[in-house]
Design a protein around this motif. Structure first.
Motif, PDB file in Angstrom:
ATOM      1  N   LEU A   1      38.915  -6.594  19.666  1.00 61.45           N
ATOM      2  CA  LEU A   1      38.058  -5.423  19.504  1.00 61.45           C
ATOM      3  C   LEU A   1      37.212  -5.188  20.745  1.00 61.45           C
ATOM      4  CD1 LEU A   1      36.686  -5.507  15.847  1.00 61.45           C
ATOM      5  CD2 LEU A   1      38.007  -3.695  16.923  1.00 61.45           C
ATOM      6  N   SER A   2      36.658  -6.259  21.258  1.00 54.29           N
ATOM      7  CA  SER A   2      35.870  -6.185  22.492  1.00 54.29           C
ATOM      8  C   SER A   2      36.578  -7.016  23.551  1.00 54.29           C
ATOM      9  CB  SER A   2      34.459  -6.735  22.264  1.00 54.29           C
ATOM     10  OG  SER A   2      33.780  -5.989  21.283  1.00 54.29           O
ATOM     11  N   PRO A   3      37.237  -6.394  24.505  1.00 55.75           N
ATOM     12  CA  PRO A   3      37.930  -7.161  25.553  1.00 55.75           C
ATOM     13  C   PRO A   3      36.987  -8.127  26.247  1.00 55.75           C
ATOM     14  CG  PRO A   3      38.512  -4.845  25.682  1.00 55.75           C
ATOM     15  CD  PRO A   3      37.381  -4.938  24.693  1.00 55.75           C
ATOM     16  N   ILE A   4      37.526  -9.246  26.649  1.00 61.34           N
ATOM     17  CA  ILE A   4      36.757 -10.265  27.361  1.00 61.34           C
ATOM     18  C   ILE A   4      36.821  -9.970  28.857  1.00 61.34           C
ATOM     19  CG2 ILE A   4      36.580 -12.726  27.882  1.00 61.34           C
ATOM     20  CD1 ILE A   4      37.993 -13.254  25.204  1.00 61.34           C
ATOM     21  N   VAL A   5      35.677  -9.931  29.505  1.00 64.90           N
ATOM     22  CA  VAL A   5      35.626  -9.787  30.964  1.00 64.90           C
ATOM     23  C   VAL A   5      35.347 -11.175  31.531  1.00 64.90           C
ATOM     24  CG1 VAL A   5      34.493  -8.728  32.926  1.00 64.90           C
ATOM     25  CG2 VAL A   5      34.860  -7.408  30.833  1.00 64.90           C
ATOM     26  N   LEU A   6      36.291 -11.660  32.285  1.00 63.73           N
ATOM     27  CA  LEU A   6      36.246 -13.041  32.775  1.00 63.73           C
ATOM     28  C   LEU A   6      36.003 -13.055  34.276  1.00 63.73           C
ATOM     29  CD1 LEU A   6      36.723 -16.026  31.974  1.00 63.73           C
ATOM     30  CD2 LEU A   6      39.154 -15.658  32.413  1.00 63.73           C
ATOM     31  N   GLU A   7      34.944 -13.746  34.701  1.00 65.04           N
ATOM     32  CA  GLU A   7      34.665 -13.931  36.123  1.00 65.04           C
ATOM     33  C   GLU A   7      35.367 -15.200  36.595  1.00 65.04           C
ATOM     34  OE1 GLU A   7      32.977 -11.966  38.225  1.00 65.04           O
ATOM     35  OE2 GLU A   7      32.610 -10.480  36.652  1.00 65.04           O
ATOM     36  N   VAL A   8      36.198 -15.059  37.607  1.00 66.00           N
ATOM     37  CA  VAL A   8      36.993 -16.188  38.081  1.00 66.00           C
ATOM     38  C   VAL A   8      36.845 -16.336  39.584  1.00 66.00           C
ATOM     39  CG1 VAL A   8      38.675 -16.024  36.201  1.00 66.00           C
ATOM     40  CG2 VAL A   8      39.030 -14.695  38.299  1.00 66.00           C
ATOM     41  N   SER A   9      37.362 -17.445  40.089  1.00 63.91           N
ATOM     42  CA  SER A   9      37.361 -17.659  41.535  1.00 63.91           C
ATOM     43  C   SER A   9      38.449 -16.795  42.175  1.00 63.91           C
ATOM     44  CB  SER A   9      37.624 -19.128  41.837  1.00 63.91           C
ATOM     45  OG  SER A   9      38.966 -19.465  41.504  1.00 63.91           O
ATOM     46  N   PRO A  10      38.363 -16.560  43.484  1.00 65.12           N
ATOM     47  CA  PRO A  10      39.419 -15.777  44.147  1.00 65.12           C
ATOM     48  C   PRO A  10      40.811 -16.358  43.919  1.00 65.12           C
ATOM     49  CG  PRO A  10      37.536 -16.025  45.610  1.00 65.12           C
ATOM     50  CD  PRO A  10      37.270 -16.902  44.428  1.00 65.12           C
ATOM     51  N   GLY A  11      40.918 -17.705  43.946  1.00 65.66           N
ATOM     52  CA  GLY A  11      42.220 -18.325  43.723  1.00 65.66           C
ATOM     53  C   GLY A  11      42.728 -18.101  42.318  1.00 65.66           C
ATOM     54  N   GLU A  12      41.849 -18.264  41.332  1.00 61.87           N
ATOM     55  CA  GLU A  12      42.238 -18.032  39.934  1.00 61.87           C
ATOM     56  C   GLU A  12      42.622 -16.567  39.733  1.00 61.87           C
ATOM     57  OE1 GLU A  12      39.476 -21.290  37.522  1.00 61.87           O
ATOM     58  OE2 GLU A  12      38.624 -19.359  38.123  1.00 61.87           O
ATOM     59  N   HIS A  13      41.877 -15.669  40.343  1.00 61.86           N
ATOM     60  CA  HIS A  13      42.142 -14.227  40.222  1.00 61.86           C
ATOM     61  C   HIS A  13      43.547 -13.907  40.715  1.00 61.86           C
ATOM     62  CE1 HIS A  13      41.741  -9.892  41.194  1.00 61.86           C
ATOM     63  NE2 HIS A  13      40.851  -9.885  40.191  1.00 61.86           N
ATOM     64  N   GLN A  14      43.885 -14.405  41.876  1.00 63.49           N
ATOM     65  CA  GLN A  14      45.208 -14.139  42.442  1.00 63.49           C
ATOM     66  C   GLN A  14      46.311 -14.788  41.608  1.00 63.49           C
ATOM     67  OE1 GLN A  14      45.623 -15.382  46.510  1.00 63.49           O
ATOM     68  NE2 GLN A  14      47.813 -14.917  46.616  1.00 63.49           N
ATOM     69  N   THR A  15      46.095 -16.031  41.196  1.00 62.55           N
ATOM     70  CA  THR A  15      47.121 -16.756  40.447  1.00 62.55           C
ATOM     71  C   THR A  15      47.411 -16.084  39.112  1.00 62.55           C
ATOM     72  OG1 THR A  15      46.532 -18.868  41.463  1.00 62.55           O
ATOM     73  CG2 THR A  15      47.698 -18.955  39.359  1.00 62.55           C
TER      74      THR A  15
ATOM     75  N   LEU B   1      42.833 -19.929  29.989  1.00 60.86           N
ATOM     76  CA  LEU B   1      43.294 -19.228  31.179  1.00 60.86           C
ATOM     77  C   LEU B   1      42.916 -19.979  32.454  1.00 60.86           C
ATOM     78  CD1 LEU B   1      42.631 -15.515  30.200  1.00 60.86           C
ATOM     79  CD2 LEU B   1      44.852 -16.574  30.657  1.00 60.86           C
ATOM     80  N   ARG B   2      41.736 -20.568  32.483  1.00 57.21           N
ATOM     81  CA  ARG B   2      41.352 -21.354  33.657  1.00 57.21           C
ATOM     82  C   ARG B   2      42.261 -22.574  33.808  1.00 57.21           C
ATOM     83  NH1 ARG B   2      36.655 -19.494  35.858  1.00 57.21           N
ATOM     84  NH2 ARG B   2      35.251 -18.311  34.487  1.00 57.21           N
ATOM     85  N   ALA B   3      42.612 -23.191  32.679  1.00 51.30           N
ATOM     86  CA  ALA B   3      43.507 -24.343  32.731  1.00 51.30           C
ATOM     87  C   ALA B   3      44.904 -23.925  33.170  1.00 51.30           C
ATOM     88  CB  ALA B   3      43.564 -25.029  31.374  1.00 51.30           C
ATOM     89  N   VAL B   4      45.356 -22.764  32.690  1.00 48.26           N
ATOM     90  CA  VAL B   4      46.660 -22.243  33.112  1.00 48.26           C
ATOM     91  C   VAL B   4      46.668 -21.998  34.613  1.00 48.26           C
ATOM     92  CG1 VAL B   4      48.148 -20.198  33.025  1.00 48.26           C
ATOM     93  CG2 VAL B   4      47.371 -21.259  30.903  1.00 48.26           C
ATOM     94  N   ALA B   5      45.601 -21.409  35.124  1.00 55.25           N
ATOM     95  CA  ALA B   5      45.520 -21.152  36.572  1.00 55.25           C
ATOM     96  C   ALA B   5      45.593 -22.455  37.356  1.00 55.25           C
ATOM     97  CB  ALA B   5      44.226 -20.408  36.902  1.00 55.25           C
ATOM     98  N   ALA B   6      44.899 -23.492  36.882  1.00 53.94           N
ATOM     99  CA  ALA B   6      44.943 -24.784  37.569  1.00 53.94           C
ATOM    100  C   ALA B   6      46.349 -25.380  37.517  1.00 53.94           C
ATOM    101  CB  ALA B   6      43.940 -25.746  36.934  1.00 53.94           C
ATOM    102  N   ASP B   7      47.009 -25.247  36.368  1.00 50.25           N
ATOM    103  CA  ASP B   7      48.375 -25.753  36.247  1.00 50.25           C
ATOM    104  C   ASP B   7      49.320 -25.038  37.204  1.00 50.25           C
ATOM    105  OD1 ASP B   7      47.999 -27.747  34.460  1.00 50.25           O
ATOM    106  OD2 ASP B   7      48.926 -26.749  32.749  1.00 50.25           O
ATOM    107  N   LEU B   8      49.203 -23.718  37.266  1.00 56.13           N
ATOM    108  CA  LEU B   8      50.093 -22.943  38.130  1.00 56.13           C
ATOM    109  C   LEU B   8      49.854 -23.271  39.593  1.00 56.13           C
ATOM    110  CD1 LEU B   8      49.927 -19.483  36.298  1.00 56.13           C
ATOM    111  CD2 LEU B   8      51.832 -21.111  36.292  1.00 56.13           C
ATOM    112  N   ASP B   9      48.593 -23.485  39.964  1.00 53.00           N
ATOM    113  CA  ASP B   9      48.293 -23.873  41.345  1.00 53.00           C
ATOM    114  C   ASP B   9      48.856 -25.248  41.670  1.00 53.00           C
ATOM    115  OD1 ASP B   9      47.017 -21.579  42.114  1.00 53.00           O
ATOM    116  OD2 ASP B   9      45.004 -22.293  41.604  1.00 53.00           O
ATOM    117  N   GLY B  10      49.019 -26.095  40.643  1.00 53.96           N
ATOM    118  CA  GLY B  10      49.526 -27.439  40.855  1.00 53.96           C
ATOM    119  C   GLY B  10      51.033 -27.530  40.934  1.00 53.96           C
TER     120      GLY B  10
END
Length: 268
Positions: free
Chosen positions: A131-145, A186-195
């Motif tokens: 109902l209310s989308p989540i706005v997530l602030e991430v690091s530049p690396g997480e944003h790109q990944t 999502l943060r954990a997914v970003a870390a996994d993908l970077d790894g």
């Protein structure tokens, strides 16, 4: 009264049904999670490709190499009866061969991983609109990944869009995941993908995502479970292909065989 964000696509019984497995390796070895378990092989034991176990006269312990792809047919795992929980973290159960202590989190993680893996071979996972989308602030690396893997994330039920700067807009999330866990997942997914190793393919990324999603969606330590939920986990665990380890390599079951019990009580 707070209005819940999730309004559609709630988990259905079909999401928890038994699904064929063995399509993906037992352990996701290319992510950031190490395999912290070295399978134990008793002296004189010889691995059995049919059962995924090695047997000696005194004991039965999981010894299959988690990365070898060996499977454990359901027929070779005895039905277990739950007796209760220890510290709301471990399920204590019995079967014909002795007593088993099951880590409820890693057992559920293994079950969900295989269910998601099978589901993804034919269609996307069920999604829930927010109902209310989540706005997530991430690091530049997480944003790109995360943006570069937006299509793959959509298969898992996430709707991820650029929201300017280092912000992401999450409009939908997987039905099996509590929306409040979306940010951590999502943060954990970003870390996994970077790894992942350089040049890793789409399937490697999907495996890493499935393992991370399963970890975040599974029951946790200190979660009290009803007898029915414990039985469900034990029954579903019997149907998995790699029931001795979770996708990240942690052991699922600790066994104390009848022979060990009798020997310690000096009955044999």
């Amino acid at each position: 009264t707070a209005i819940p964000r999730a309004i559609a696509g709630t988990p259905t019984r079909d999401m928890w049904m038994r699904m064929p497995s063995g399509l993906m390796p037992g352990v996701v070895s290319s992510g950031v999670y190490p395999n912290r378990w070295v399978p134990h092989s008793p002296p004189g034991a010889s691995p059995s490709a049919a059962s995924g176990f090695s047997r000696t006269d005194d004991d039965v312990r999981p010894t299959a190499d988690a990365r070898s792809g060996m499977t454990t047919p359901a027929a070779d795992i005895k039905p277990m009866i739950p007796l209760g929980q220890f510290r709301d973290t471990f399920i204590v159960a019995i079967d014909d061969e002795g007593i088993a202590i099951i880590d409820q989190h890693v057992a559920h993680e293994r079950i969900l991983f295989e269910q998601m893996s099978e589901r993804l071979t034919s269609r996307a996972l069920e999604s829930q609109r927010l109902l209310s989308p989540i706005v997530l602030e991430v690091s530049p690396g997480e944003h790109q990944t995360l943006l570069s893997h937006a299509d793959a994330l959509e298969r898992f039920g996430f709707e991820v869009e650029d929201f300017g700067g280092r912000s992401l807009r999450i409009g939908a999330a997987p039905a099996l995941l509590d929306w409040q866990k979306c940010e951590a997942a999502l943060r954990a997914v970003a870390a996994d993908l970077d790894g992942l190793a350089p040049g890793a393919g789409v399937q490697d990324a999907l495996r890493a995502m499935a393992a991370t999603m399963a970890c975040h969606a599974a029951v946790k330590a200190n979660d009290p479970l009803t007898r029915e939920k414990m039985q469900y986990l034990l029954d579903e665990l019997r149907r998995t292909s790699h029931s001795s380890v979770c996708p990240h390599g942690r052991p699922v079951v600790l066994r104390l065989t009848r022979r060990e019990i009798e020997r310690n009580f000096e009955r044999i």
